[in-house]
Scaffold this active site. Structure first.
Site, mmCIF file in Angstrom:
data_model
loop_
_atom_site.group_PDB
_atom_site.id
_atom_site.type_symbol
_atom_site.label_atom_id
_atom_site.label_comp_id
_atom_site.label_asym_id
_atom_site.label_seq_id
_atom_site.Cartn_x
_atom_site.Cartn_y
_atom_site.Cartn_z
ATOM 1 N N CYS A 448 4.533 4.069 4.436
ATOM 2 C CA CYS A 448 4.550 3.667 3.027
ATOM 3 C C CYS A 448 3.263 4.056 2.301
ATOM 4 O O CYS A 448 2.573 3.216 1.727
ATOM 5 C CB CYS A 448 4.809 2.176 2.885
ATOM 6 S SG CYS A 448 6.456 1.726 3.428
ATOM 7 N N TYR A 492 2.619 1.453 -0.851
ATOM 8 C CA TYR A 492 3.622 1.707 -1.891
ATOM 9 C C TYR A 492 2.972 2.153 -3.192
ATOM 10 O O TYR A 492 3.535 2.015 -4.274
ATOM 11 C CB TYR A 492 4.493 0.484 -2.163
ATOM 12 C CG TYR A 492 5.591 0.208 -1.155
ATOM 13 C CD1 TYR A 492 5.681 0.918 0.026
ATOM 14 C CD2 TYR A 492 6.548 -0.761 -1.395
ATOM 15 C CE1 TYR A 492 6.681 0.658 0.938
ATOM 16 C CE2 TYR A 492 7.559 -1.027 -0.492
ATOM 17 C CZ TYR A 492 7.622 -0.322 0.681
ATOM 18 O OH TYR A 492 8.623 -0.571 1.580
ATOM 19 N N TRP A 510 2.149 -3.687 -2.029
ATOM 20 C CA TRP A 510 2.917 -3.976 -0.819
ATOM 21 C C TRP A 510 1.991 -4.239 0.364
ATOM 22 O O TRP A 510 2.307 -5.006 1.264
ATOM 23 C CB TRP A 510 3.845 -2.802 -0.515
ATOM 24 C CG TRP A 510 4.547 -2.922 0.794
ATOM 25 C CD1 TRP A 510 5.692 -3.610 1.057
ATOM 26 C CD2 TRP A 510 4.142 -2.346 2.039
ATOM 27 N NE1 TRP A 510 6.027 -3.502 2.399
ATOM 28 C CE2 TRP A 510 5.087 -2.727 3.014
ATOM 29 C CE3 TRP A 510 3.062 -1.547 2.432
ATOM 30 C CZ2 TRP A 510 4.991 -2.333 4.349
ATOM 31 C CZ3 TRP A 510 2.961 -1.144 3.761
ATOM 32 C CH2 TRP A 510 3.922 -1.549 4.701
ATOM 33 N N TYR A 707 17.194 3.386 1.253
ATOM 34 C CA TYR A 707 15.802 2.980 1.437
ATOM 35 C C TYR A 707 15.163 3.797 2.556
ATOM 36 O O TYR A 707 15.730 3.940 3.638
ATOM 37 C CB TYR A 707 15.777 1.500 1.771
ATOM 38 C CG TYR A 707 14.434 0.846 1.879
ATOM 39 C CD1 TYR A 707 13.540 0.852 0.809
ATOM 40 C CD2 TYR A 707 14.066 0.165 3.038
ATOM 41 C CE1 TYR A 707 12.318 0.199 0.905
ATOM 42 C CE2 TYR A 707 12.854 -0.490 3.137
ATOM 43 C CZ TYR A 707 11.976 -0.461 2.076
ATOM 44 O OH TYR A 707 10.763 -1.106 2.167
ATOM 45 N N HIS A 708 13.977 4.351 2.284
ATOM 46 C CA HIS A 708 13.238 5.196 3.237
ATOM 47 C C HIS A 708 13.903 6.557 3.461
ATOM 48 O O HIS A 708 13.818 7.115 4.555
ATOM 49 C CB HIS A 708 13.050 4.483 4.587
ATOM 50 C CG HIS A 708 12.114 3.323 4.523
ATOM 51 N ND1 HIS A 708 12.069 2.325 5.490
ATOM 52 C CD2 HIS A 708 11.176 2.982 3.595
ATOM 53 C CE1 HIS A 708 11.155 1.428 5.169
ATOM 54 N NE2 HIS A 708 10.599 1.807 4.021
ATOM 55 N N HIS A 793 9.906 7.191 -0.445
ATOM 56 C CA HIS A 793 10.365 6.041 -1.217
ATOM 57 C C HIS A 793 10.874 6.434 -2.599
ATOM 58 O O HIS A 793 10.494 5.847 -3.618
ATOM 59 C CB HIS A 793 9.257 4.997 -1.327
ATOM 60 C CG HIS A 793 8.979 4.305 -0.031
ATOM 61 N ND1 HIS A 793 8.206 4.882 0.960
ATOM 62 C CD2 HIS A 793 9.397 3.118 0.467
ATOM 63 C CE1 HIS A 793 8.144 4.068 2.000
ATOM 64 N NE2 HIS A 793 8.872 2.987 1.731
#
Length: 850
Positions: A448, A492, A510, A707-708, A793
């Site tokens: 992230c 993030y 995050w 997501y991801h 992301h």
């Protein structure tokens, strides 16, 4: 214990400095426990209990999507029963035990198939072939390594399918597996087959010429359909065996109205409710090839979800075929699919429900039903085979040496804590081969992160799980090194290279604590960081209900002249940021009528012109949007935002890629974003055309990308789409990717169009303002630079397209001018494309601007 986090122990949670693992685990735990607390163990009537007296079309007391994280822990596709199956192998060991291929099907992981290893051992490759005795739809091979010992774990592999055991065709999946004991799901586009073959070309640890398998399972229809395209439903009609009209308008026609908040529902008012089975028949008005059906369950409530089903077809509407698809759908809200065992020509398609998924009553319902046919490559593009990675590619960067860097976290399938190392992989774009490497020397778990591709093509990676660290990958030396730690710990966060060659970072609560994630700049001259006291993060945040922890994530940044940056989302507010001195931030209006759009994205498709797509008003557990907007910076100081055409599918966690012709492709995402879930996935990519402002649906994907997940333009004009998951032992880890070939490269039969070729005149390095004498093997009409991207992301602030001015100087000879302003053509690595009058791009020549 939550399946997705089974390796964890609760006593360790207090050691984690970030919330990266605690919050998802708590969310999943609550999702499991809340329904039990609310309903006393069951949300619906069970055996011996009375059916609910309430309206079966009404929603349950608990929030409809409460259980989505828990559902994500289960396989998306059913495990096929292995009754009667047989297996053969290229070779197997018998002298030192029974290691025949049948051992891979005996439901005992302590036995195994093993290639011959007594002297002389049989050289690689080795293969095992499973005969399912009948044609069924299969979508994945599940490989369980031997339970004891490590020799023979599969490394590089290929999967082939066959209808008759003789004709195999091209591989449907290839890749590289991690050298560990975890069970691997090797996905591919769903297809009808009788035989499936796994071929190992290397041993994972390079320990010897061996191959082994503890167990092999196969997965059936995953509820998604691939390499097809949704047929337009204009003029279609629907009829049903019965429908409810007394207590609401639930006619069959609502399954075709493109509104998932309406539905067809079987008659449920007394006396009496119509007994199962129920059917709904689609009349397409003309016969056409069809190969799949998709079923979207009702959006609110659970009653009437279809369980066991069949699909039949007809040309007349009176005589229907034997089933072209059948099975049982799970009792959840995910989009369901039925892949036909063969393509058929039909006018009528009938879906028959024989059970209600939760056994709650004699009901059937459908929010939307779509029918798909074979994709036309020239109109809808085409997907290549699925390539397996030894990790979930959560972050990617395309390199100037025709390779792609991918990385995830300290584990190949999980994250959490600050472990000080990262799993990485390199994909050779020429061969498709993927190699794995663990990076320890920088002390940086890069899960992230923020990413920026520097002017010399190195990749700067900041923060994440080790929230203050910063690392640099140099593709010229294939080496990772550390640079100075940031002043502010982040995860993030968003990054972009500046026109000055420095890098700017903003946000990232995050990891490293909540709030206070103002801007700072990394110096390309000395590798140090400078805080920008005049650039607080507060004015760039969304109104997420969880505050800074989510509200300052994944910002959309577009670098412009003189070190300035336009912040254009995901908050509805737009801001100009100056990075000179202490920096400053100035409001620049709003993005037209757009609300906050977290987990959407923005992409620069032309000089000073950007497209924003999708997103949601909060990070998760709210509806995503179908909306798209253009933002034009060319009119002066105030960006002008306008709403353009809507996407066909609402998307958050999707990924967007600008192509050399200025069109923008969008992949994946969810209409109701929930991390680690495959529910409500958008499986159909779309391409936006700036000339019309409209989106066109493309051939559907084989694997959900939420997501991801990532997407990147490649130097040959194709697009890589991959990843999703990274949640421990859960079934939504997608350690793979596939390459999409856009329509501009394809003829109707799937062959590649003749491309122009750049034959000379593009140097390895050039300066802004350079005039290049470019030659091509055929006439072209335009040239474009597309900056090599780095994605994670849903965000890729590095990519941008810069159309170039040209003057023809002779046959196949052109004078091409690079923009003089480094705020238009940022420093860094570019794909230099030539396009002909039909819009067909060349393969790119790499150009570095400094």
């Amino acid at each position: 214990m939550i399946r997705g986090f089974a390796p964890l122990r609760l006593r360790r949670l207090s050691r984690f400095r970030s919330r990266s693992l605690i919050l998802p685990a708590l969310t999943a735990t609550l999702a499991v426990l809340l329904p039990l607390l609310i309903f006393g163990g069951s949300a619906s009537a069970g055996p011996g209990q009375a059916l609910p007296a309430a309206d079966p079309t009404s929603p349950p007391p608990a929030p409809h999507h409460q259980a989505a994280p828990a559902a994500a822990m289960e396989p998306a596709a059913p495990t096929l029963p292995r009754d009667g199956w047989t297996a053969t192998a290229s070779d197997h060991e018998t002298a030192r035990g029974d290691h025949s291929p049948a051992r891979a099907l005996d439901a005992d992981p302590n036995t195994m198939w093993h290639s011959k290893w007594t002297a002389p051992a049989t050289a690689l490759p080795h293969s095992i072939t499973i005969d399912m005795k009948k044609t069924v739809v299969v979508s994945a091979l599940v490989y369980q390594p031997r339970a004891t010992g490590i020799n023979g774990r599969v490394g590089e592999y290929a999967i082939h399918l066959s209808a008759d055991g003789a004709a195999w065709g091209a591989a449907v999946a290839t890749g590289t597996l991690a050298d560990d004991i975890t069970v691997k799901t090797l996905s591919f586009a769903p297809k009808g087959a009788r035989y499936i073959r796994l071929t190992a070309t290397t041993e994972a640890g390079s320990r010897g010429p061996w191959t082994s398998a503890g167990e092999i399972n196969l997965l059936g229809d995953p509820g998604t359909t691939a390499s097809v395209v949704d047929l337009p439903r204009d003029g279609w009609t629907a009829t049903a065996s019965d429908q409810e009209t007394a207590k609401g308008d639930h006619r069959a026609t609502h399954a075709l109205d493109a509104d998932p908040d309406t539905m067809w529902h079987s008659k449920w008012t007394a006396p009496p409710a119509t007994a199962l089975p129920h059917s709904i028949t689609i009349d397409m008005k003309t016969a056409r090839p069809v190969s799949a059906l998709s079923y979207e369950p009702r959006r609110t409530g659970v009653n009437g979800r279809i369980g066991a089903y069949t699909v039949t077809t007809s040309t007349s509407g009176t005589t229907f075929s034997t089933p072209v698809a059948s099975g049982t759908w799970k009792d959840d809200d995910t989009l369901k699919g039925a892949t036909f065992t063969r393509t058929v020509t039909a006018r009528y398609v009938r879906l028959t429900a024989t059970t209600e998924a939760g056994r709650r009553g004699p009901w059937s319902s459908a929010a939307e039903i779509r029918v798909s046919g074979p994709a036309d490559p020239a109109a809808h593009g085409m997907w290549g085979k699925v390539t397996g990675f030894p990790l979930v590619p959560v972050a990617t960067a395309v390199l100037p040496n025709n390779k792609m860097l991918a990385w995830s976290a300290y584990g190949v399938d999980r994250f959490g804590g600050s472990n000080g190392y990262t799993q990485t992989a390199i994909m050779d774009l020429a061969t498709g081969r993927v190699t794995q490497r663990r990076v320890d020397n920088t002390g940086h778990d890069m899960f992230c992160p923020g990413i920026a591709v520097l002017e010399d093509s190195r990749v700067l990676v900041t923060g994440g799980s080790n929230a203050k660290r910063a690392s640099i990958y140099d593709p010229a030396t294939d080496a990772w090194t550390s640079t100075a730690d940031m002043n502010v710990a982040r995860g993030y966060q968003a990054m972009t290279l500046l026109s000055t060659g420095d890098a700017f970072v903003l946000g990232g609560s995050w990891s490293g604590g909540n709030g206070g994630k103002g801007g700072e700049v990394w110096s390309s001259a000395n590798g140090t960081w400078r805080k920008l006291s005049g650039v607080p993060v507060t004015t760039t945040m969304t109104a997420d209900p969880r505050g800074p922890y989510r509200a300052d994530n994944h910002q959309w940044l577009h670098a412009t002249s003189m070190g300035r940056v336009l912040h254009l989302g995901p908050s509805k507010r737009i801001n100009w940021i100056s990075t000179s001195g202490n920096g400053s931030i100035t409001a620049a209006g709003t993005r037209a009528d757009s609300p906050d759009a977290m987990n959407g994205n923005a992409v620069a498709y032309d000089i000073g012109k950007l497209l924003t797509l999708g997103g949601a008003t909060a990070y998760e557990n709210v509806k995503a949007t179908r909306r798209a907007y253009t933002v034009d910076l060319n009119g002066g100081g105030t960006p002008v935002s306008s709403r353009t055409g809507d996407m066909a599918y609402a998307r958050a966690f999707g990924n967007s890629v600008v192509m050399p012709d200025g069109k923008v492709a969008v992949f994946g995402g969810q209409s109701y974003p929930v991390p680690f879930s495959d529910a409500t996935s958008a499986m159909t990519p779309e391409i936006w055309d700036p000339a019309t402002g409209r989106f066109t649906r493309m051939a559907s994907m084989a694997v959900p990308r939420n997501y991801h997940s990532v997407a990147n333009l490649l130097p040959d004009g194709r697009i890589f789409s991959g990843g999703g998951g990274l949640c421990g032992a859960c079934a939504t880890n997608h350690a793979d990717g596939a390459i999409f070939t856009p329509p501009y490269l394809l003829n109707a039969d799937g062959t590649e169009k003749t491309r122009p070729v750049i034959s000379g005149g593009v140097p390895a390095h050039a300066a802004n303002g350079a005039v290049l004498a470019v030659t091509t093997d055929s006439e072209v009409t335009s040239f474009a630079l597309v900056r090599a991207g780095a994605a994670t992301h849903s965000t890729d602030n590095d990519q941008r397209r810069v159309p170039l001015t040209l003057r023809q100087t002779g046959t196949g000879a052109y004078e091409v001018t690079v923009p003089a302003d480094p705020g238009v053509a940022l420093p860094g690595t570019y794909f230099f494309f030539a396009l002909n009058a039909q819009g067909v791009p060349s393969k790119a020549t790499m150009l570095n601007l400094r």
